[in-house]
Design a protein around this motif. Sequence first.
Motif, short mmCIF file in Angstrom:
data_model
loop_
_atom_site.label_atom_id
_atom_site.label_comp_id
_atom_site.label_asym_id
_atom_site.label_seq_id
_atom_site.Cartn_x
_atom_site.Cartn_y
_atom_site.Cartn_z
N ILE A 53 0.83 -1.20 0.00
CA ILE A 53 0.00 0.00 0.00
C ILE A 53 0.86 1.25 0.00
CG2 ILE A 53 -1.67 1.34 1.34
CD1 ILE A 53 -2.90 -1.29 2.26
N GLY A 54 1.91 1.25 0.86
CA GLY A 54 2.78 2.42 0.92
C GLY A 54 3.47 2.69 -0.39
N SER A 55 3.93 1.63 -1.06
CA SER A 55 4.61 1.78 -2.35
C SER A 55 3.65 2.30 -3.41
CB SER A 55 5.20 0.44 -2.77
OG SER A 55 5.77 0.53 -4.06
N ARG A 56 2.44 1.76 -3.45
CA ARG A 56 1.46 2.19 -4.45
C ARG A 56 1.04 3.64 -4.22
NH1 ARG A 56 -3.08 -0.19 -3.81
NH2 ARG A 56 -2.64 -1.69 -2.15
N THR A 57 0.89 4.01 -2.94
CA THR A 57 0.52 5.38 -2.62
C THR A 57 1.60 6.34 -3.07
OG1 THR A 57 -0.80 4.69 -0.71
CG2 THR A 57 -0.03 6.98 -0.74
N LYS A 58 2.84 6.01 -2.79
CA LYS A 58 3.96 6.87 -3.18
C LYS A 58 4.03 7.02 -4.69
CE LYS A 58 8.96 7.42 -2.62
NZ LYS A 58 10.20 6.86 -2.03
N LYS A 59 3.88 5.90 -5.41
CA LYS A 59 3.94 5.96 -6.87
C LYS A 59 2.79 6.80 -7.43
CE LYS A 59 6.35 1.56 -7.62
NZ LYS A 59 6.23 0.18 -8.16
N GLY A 60 1.59 6.61 -6.85
CA GLY A 60 0.44 7.36 -7.33
C GLY A 60 0.61 8.86 -7.12
N LEU A 61 1.10 9.24 -5.95
CA LEU A 61 1.33 10.65 -5.68
C LEU A 61 2.41 11.24 -6.58
CD1 LEU A 61 1.17 11.06 -1.79
CD2 LEU A 61 -0.32 12.13 -3.49
N GLU A 62 3.47 10.49 -6.80
CA GLU A 62 4.55 10.98 -7.66
C GLU A 62 4.07 11.17 -9.08
OE1 GLU A 62 7.67 12.06 -7.15
OE2 GLU A 62 7.10 11.99 -5.04
N ARG A 63 3.19 10.26 -9.55
CA ARG A 63 2.64 10.39 -10.90
C ARG A 63 1.82 11.68 -11.01
NH1 ARG A 63 -0.36 6.28 -10.62
NH2 ARG A 63 -2.33 7.35 -10.22
N GLN A 64 0.96 11.92 -10.04
CA GLN A 64 0.12 13.11 -10.09
C GLN A 64 0.95 14.37 -9.86
OE1 GLN A 64 -3.10 12.28 -7.34
NE2 GLN A 64 -4.18 11.03 -8.83
N LYS A 65 1.94 14.30 -8.99
CA LYS A 65 2.81 15.44 -8.75
C LYS A 65 3.56 15.82 -10.03
CE LYS A 65 6.89 16.90 -6.11
NZ LYS A 65 7.92 16.51 -5.14
N THR A 66 4.06 14.82 -10.74
CA THR A 66 4.80 15.08 -11.97
C THR A 66 3.93 15.78 -13.00
OG1 THR A 66 6.26 13.19 -11.61
CG2 THR A 66 6.07 14.01 -13.87
N GLN A 67 2.68 15.35 -13.11
CA GLN A 67 1.77 15.96 -14.07
C GLN A 67 1.49 17.42 -13.70
OE1 GLN A 67 0.70 15.09 -16.92
NE2 GLN A 67 -0.76 16.76 -17.26
N LEU A 68 1.27 17.69 -12.43
CA LEU A 68 1.01 19.06 -11.99
C LEU A 68 2.24 19.94 -12.20
CD1 LEU A 68 -0.96 18.29 -8.72
CD2 LEU A 68 -1.90 19.34 -10.78
N GLU A 69 3.41 19.39 -11.91
CA GLU A 69 4.64 20.17 -12.09
C GLU A 69 4.90 20.47 -13.56
OE1 GLU A 69 7.35 18.92 -8.22
OE2 GLU A 69 7.46 17.70 -10.04
N SER A 70 4.47 19.56 -14.44
CA SER A 70 4.69 19.79 -15.87
C SER A 70 3.88 20.97 -16.38
CB SER A 70 4.32 18.53 -16.68
OG SER A 70 2.91 18.33 -16.69
N GLU A 71 2.85 21.37 -15.61
CA GLU A 71 2.04 22.53 -15.99
C GLU A 71 2.46 23.78 -15.23
OE1 GLU A 71 -0.16 22.68 -18.43
OE2 GLU A 71 0.32 20.60 -18.91
N GLY A 72 3.59 23.68 -14.52
CA GLY A 72 4.17 24.87 -13.91
C GLY A 72 3.85 25.10 -12.45
N PHE A 73 3.12 24.18 -11.81
CA PHE A 73 2.79 24.36 -10.41
C PHE A 73 3.93 23.87 -9.51
CE2 PHE A 73 -1.33 23.72 -12.53
CZ PHE A 73 -2.00 24.86 -12.11
N THR A 74 4.08 24.52 -8.38
CA THR A 74 4.95 24.01 -7.32
C THR A 74 4.11 23.06 -6.49
OG1 THR A 74 6.24 26.05 -7.23
CG2 THR A 74 6.33 24.62 -5.30
N VAL A 75 4.59 21.84 -6.28
CA VAL A 75 3.75 20.80 -5.68
C VAL A 75 4.40 20.22 -4.43
CG1 VAL A 75 2.52 18.63 -6.05
CG2 VAL A 75 2.85 20.22 -7.97
N ASN A 76 3.61 20.12 -3.37
CA ASN A 76 3.99 19.43 -2.14
C ASN A 76 3.05 18.24 -1.96
OD1 ASN A 76 5.66 21.87 -1.33
ND2 ASN A 76 3.60 22.76 -1.25
#
Length: 280
Positions: A53-76
Motif C-alpha cells: 500500500i505504501g509503495s502504491r501510494t507513493k507511486k500514485g502521488l509521484e505520478r500526479q505530482k509530476t503531471q502538476l509540475e509539468s504545468e508549472g505548479f509548485t507541488v507538495n
Amino acid sequence: MRAVYATDLSSAIDTAIDSRVCLKCLGRYGIKEIDLITVTSPNVTTGMPGSDIGSRTKKGLERQKTQLESEGFTVNTHVVRGTPHRRINGLAEQVHADLIIAGSRGQSPLKQRFIGGTVKNLARTTVSPLLVQRIVRRDGSPAVANKHLFQRMLYATDFSENAERAFEQFKRTRTATHEATLLHVAPPERRAGDEKIEDAEERLESMAESLDEKGIETTTMIREGEAVEEILAAENEIDPTTILLGGRGRSRLRRLLLGSTSEDVTARADSNVLLVPPAR
C-alpha cells in the motif's frame, strides 16, 4: 496563491489532473502552489508484511505530482491518516490555502468514504473556498464533466453577507469567466411589483454592471420557489460550467455550518460547484 488538492489516487482524479484545460483554469484563478493530499484509513497499516500500500501510494502521488509540475505548479505531497475532511481542512488551515479542490465522483474502493462522504463533509465544514469538480463516466471511462472550470458561472445569491463574499470570487475568475448569470430565488408568495422583488432586480443589475465592466457577459434572473430546486432548474436551463454560492451560518455544529441549500446543491448539481464558507 495556494490550493489543497484532495486525491484518492483513483483513475477519476488522474483524469482531472491530466486535463491541461482544467489546470490552466486553476492557473488563471491564480493558483501557483498545490498541496496534494491523500488520506488513508487509520486502520490501514502500510508496514504490514506483504503489503504494498505504501509503495502504491507513493507511486500514485509521484505520478500526479509530476503531471502538476509539468504545468508549472509548485507541488507538495502529503500522506496522512485519519478522517479525510478533517485532515484536508487541517492542512488547508496550516498552509493558509486559498482554495480546496475535491473530485465529486471516483472509481476507487474508497469511493463512498472519500469521494462521496468526503465532499459531503467538506461542503459542511470547509475552511476555504471549495471547488467541487464533477467527474463522470463516458464510454466506460472517467471524464471531467466541464473542463473550462469558470467559463460560464451561475451565481446564486440571497444578498446575505456571505453571498456577497462569494461574489468576490469573480475577482479571481475574471480572466477565465466569459459569461455569468446572477440568480436570486424569491419565496413563491412574492409577485412582480413587490418592493422586495424590485429591490432584488436593482441589486442584481448593479452587480451585473460591475461584471460587464470586467468584460464578462452577464444576465440576471429571478425565480420563485424553493431555493435548491430553482437553482437546479436554472442550472438545467443555462448549462453553466460552475455554480458559485456562499454558505450560511456560524454554528459550531458542523452539520449546520453551511446550511442545507449549499449542501443540497453541491450534492445534486451536474456542474462544478464553487462553495464559499463564512468568514472565520
